[in-house]
Design a protein around this motif. Sequence first.
Motif, mmCIF file in Angstrom:
data_model
loop_
_atom_site.group_PDB
_atom_site.id
_atom_site.type_symbol
_atom_site.label_atom_id
_atom_site.label_comp_id
_atom_site.label_asym_id
_atom_site.label_seq_id
_atom_site.Cartn_x
_atom_site.Cartn_y
_atom_site.Cartn_z
ATOM 1 N N PHE A 5 0.829 -1.204 0.000
ATOM 2 C CA PHE A 5 0.000 0.000 0.000
ATOM 3 C C PHE A 5 0.868 1.260 0.000
ATOM 4 O O PHE A 5 0.629 2.197 -0.751
ATOM 5 C CB PHE A 5 -0.944 -0.004 1.196
ATOM 6 N N LYS A 6 1.909 1.272 0.846
ATOM 7 C CA LYS A 6 2.803 2.430 0.903
ATOM 8 C C LYS A 6 3.603 2.562 -0.381
ATOM 9 O O LYS A 6 3.846 3.668 -0.868
ATOM 10 C CB LYS A 6 3.730 2.318 2.116
ATOM 11 N N LEU A 7 4.022 1.414 -0.930
ATOM 12 C CA LEU A 7 4.771 1.458 -2.185
ATOM 13 C C LEU A 7 3.895 1.990 -3.318
ATOM 14 O O LEU A 7 4.329 2.812 -4.129
ATOM 15 C CB LEU A 7 5.293 0.062 -2.533
ATOM 16 N N ARG A 8 2.666 1.511 -3.383
ATOM 17 C CA ARG A 8 1.746 1.971 -4.432
ATOM 18 C C ARG A 8 1.500 3.468 -4.296
ATOM 19 O O ARG A 8 1.491 4.198 -5.301
ATOM 20 C CB ARG A 8 0.423 1.205 -4.353
ATOM 21 N N LYS A 9 1.313 3.936 -3.059
ATOM 22 C CA LYS A 9 1.066 5.364 -2.830
ATOM 23 C C LYS A 9 2.262 6.188 -3.287
ATOM 24 O O LYS A 9 2.117 7.209 -3.962
ATOM 25 C CB LYS A 9 0.785 5.613 -1.353
ATOM 26 N N ARG A 10 3.465 5.737 -2.919
ATOM 27 C CA ARG A 10 4.672 6.472 -3.298
ATOM 28 C C ARG A 10 4.864 6.461 -4.813
ATOM 29 O O ARG A 10 5.129 7.497 -5.432
ATOM 30 C CB ARG A 10 5.900 5.864 -2.615
ATOM 31 N N TRP A 11 4.729 5.288 -5.423
ATOM 32 C CA TRP A 11 5.026 5.166 -6.849
ATOM 33 C C TRP A 11 3.933 5.754 -7.725
ATOM 34 O O TRP A 11 4.163 6.054 -8.890
ATOM 35 C CB TRP A 11 5.310 3.716 -7.200
ATOM 36 N N THR A 12 2.731 5.910 -7.188
ATOM 37 C CA THR A 12 1.684 6.606 -7.924
ATOM 38 C C THR A 12 1.970 8.103 -7.949
ATOM 39 O O THR A 12 1.769 8.779 -8.955
ATOM 40 C CB THR A 12 0.301 6.339 -7.294
ATOM 41 N N LYS A 13 2.480 8.596 -6.820
ATOM 42 C CA LYS A 13 2.772 10.029 -6.698
ATOM 43 C C LYS A 13 4.096 10.385 -7.358
ATOM 44 O O LYS A 13 4.228 11.404 -8.031
ATOM 45 C CB LYS A 13 2.798 10.426 -5.221
ATOM 46 N N ARG A 14 5.124 9.546 -7.143
ATOM 47 C CA ARG A 14 6.457 9.784 -7.718
ATOM 48 C C ARG A 14 6.879 8.522 -8.471
ATOM 49 O O ARG A 14 7.655 7.720 -7.962
ATOM 50 C CB ARG A 14 7.473 10.098 -6.609
ATOM 51 N N ARG A 15 6.363 8.380 -9.638
ATOM 52 C CA ARG A 15 6.588 7.161 -10.418
ATOM 53 C C ARG A 15 8.048 7.057 -10.854
ATOM 54 O O ARG A 15 8.548 7.926 -11.571
ATOM 55 C CB ARG A 15 5.681 7.151 -11.645
ATOM 56 N N PRO A 16 8.752 5.996 -10.452
ATOM 57 C CA PRO A 16 10.137 5.832 -10.904
ATOM 58 C C PRO A 16 10.195 5.276 -12.329
ATOM 59 O O PRO A 16 9.245 4.653 -12.808
ATOM 60 C CB PRO A 16 10.710 4.824 -9.896
#
Length: 652
Positions: free
Chosen positions: A70-81
Amino acid sequence: MRIDIVTDTFAPDVNGVAMTLGRLCDGLRRRGHLVHVIRTGEGGGKGETIAASVPLPGYKEVRVGLPGPFKLRKRWTKRRPDAVYVATESPLGSSAIKTANALEIPVAAGFHTNFHQYMEQYRLGGLQPAAMAYLKRVHNRADLTMAPTTDVVDMLRREGFNNVRLLGRGVDTLLFDPAKRCATLRASWGARSESPVAIVVGRVAAEKNLPFAMECFRKMRERVPDLRCVVVGDGPLREKLQVENSFVNFAGMQTGEDLARHYASADILLFPSETETFGNVLLEGMASGLVTVSHDYAASARHVEHGGNGLKCAKGDGSAYQTECLSALERWRDDKFRARARQSAESLGWEQVVEAFESHLVEASEARGPVTLTLKERKKRPKRNFRTIFLSDIHLGTEDSKVHEVIDFLKHTRCEKLVLNGDIIDGWALKRGTKWRKRHSKFIRTVLKKMEKDDTEVVYLRGNHDDILERFLPLGFGKLQFVKEHIHKGVDGKRYLVVHGDGFDSVSTNHKWVAVLGAIGYDALLRANRVYNRYRAWRGKEYYSVSKAIKARVKSAVNFVGEYEIQLQDFARKRNCDGIICGHIHTPEDKQVGEIRYLNSGDWVESMTAIVEHHDGRLELVHYTEFMAALAAEVRPAKDRSRIEAGFVLSA
């Protein structure tokens, strides 16, 4: 590139994986990449995020990352690497690969540790097949796997691992240097100038074969009683070995310059481990000009020439290894032999390794098809110009409102008129106690900015969830108008009636308490949908709308949508309009029925759709993901050219 690295170990941890990742991060940053590390442990500096973890039972120095989809999805949705590198196969690493797959982010995995071989050392040999099956399952979800030596690459390919690539290791020859030899340190070990010193460096743990190293020390001391023996490192076996081998100096964990002094102040390095994927310690010993004794595999197989720059024997042959240890006692004064070890290490810089790592990440990106865009490149996406944009059912004030997406859509469009067709703010939800978030305010600011900078006219129609506006209508503030319904006149002269549509829903009109109850039920369904889709994300599956599936399968719901559309078309006909544009039922649609065109702009809770009017008068239903993908495609060719110029692509 924007690169996220996920790992269970990182500096200040002292081990080969942490050291390697530190070198790779530093090298990538020097080459201009944005690198962020998601890691276990405590603290965490700039460019790092700490993930939840637990200590490995019986081995508190090692922490195991817990799943964090969930935290990874939130981070990568906002700051997609642009790419993700997963260094460890823990539950954290596994969930990172699944999340990256769900978001279609290129992901590479590293095979740094032979965990399956550790089972034998901890008397769990029967679990080796299961451990290998788990590792294969995790790695085969990644676009490619990087392994440090050719024998590990070959082993993984034999086991059925897909797309395995070689990524060697380097050594810092400025740090590890024979010139750092320290007479004071040697004296503290009881070594005279004529006394050889044999050293072991690494975790003091079962998988490092330390009890066997103690046997080798004893054999060597039988040949040369004045031999001093040193162990650098810490771990679960230290206390036991220290009691049983009082003649050995246990120096504890050393790092940086202190570690370099310990290497340089010794003469012989024993590297008895048989479970390494590489063995950075061996290169550090060679760079320090030591006589090294190792098994012929991993780093030793690739970099040690037996009798030329080091000594080695077949893996698993304990008797032969002890023979080579005794041979080392005859070589420790051979300056030419030790100089050749140093020379071999001097050609193994980290820059070549970082360059190969970078190329493998680019390969993983290309395996996914078109490359993704960095945050900077997203801002460069062109804006689409429209005459009018129609949005509805954003439901600001609820957790499920796709605010980031609708703001992103508006930032990449220009229009003369923006029609907000009801349920923009969810007053019902706010009355029930939901929280108004900063992102909801940001949407309001985005609309006001379009009015100010683009001179956009904004028409806000009240819906049933923001029906508090009813008592103030009509109301106007310059280019902002609040109305109950609106007649939109197209370039071609056609007239479209714009209404939210709740007036044609008998439940919303005549039984508001039932509608409110239904809204509560819908919110509960969305909450359940969030939980279900988190599970799907953890499993690496795409988003699934439960509510849409129910609407499609429940006959009464399908009939309601059909009747709703017919009523609105009849109303448009009575108002002498050529079509109707509405929202309310969260079902996007664009269809012609007879002489009346019915358009529903959908919602920004699940469908993320809008109606746009082109300057030539064409009306079109657009989907957010498709719209943004089309904009990104215009940036990608330029990005590919810049990569080639920078030398990022793999050479032929």
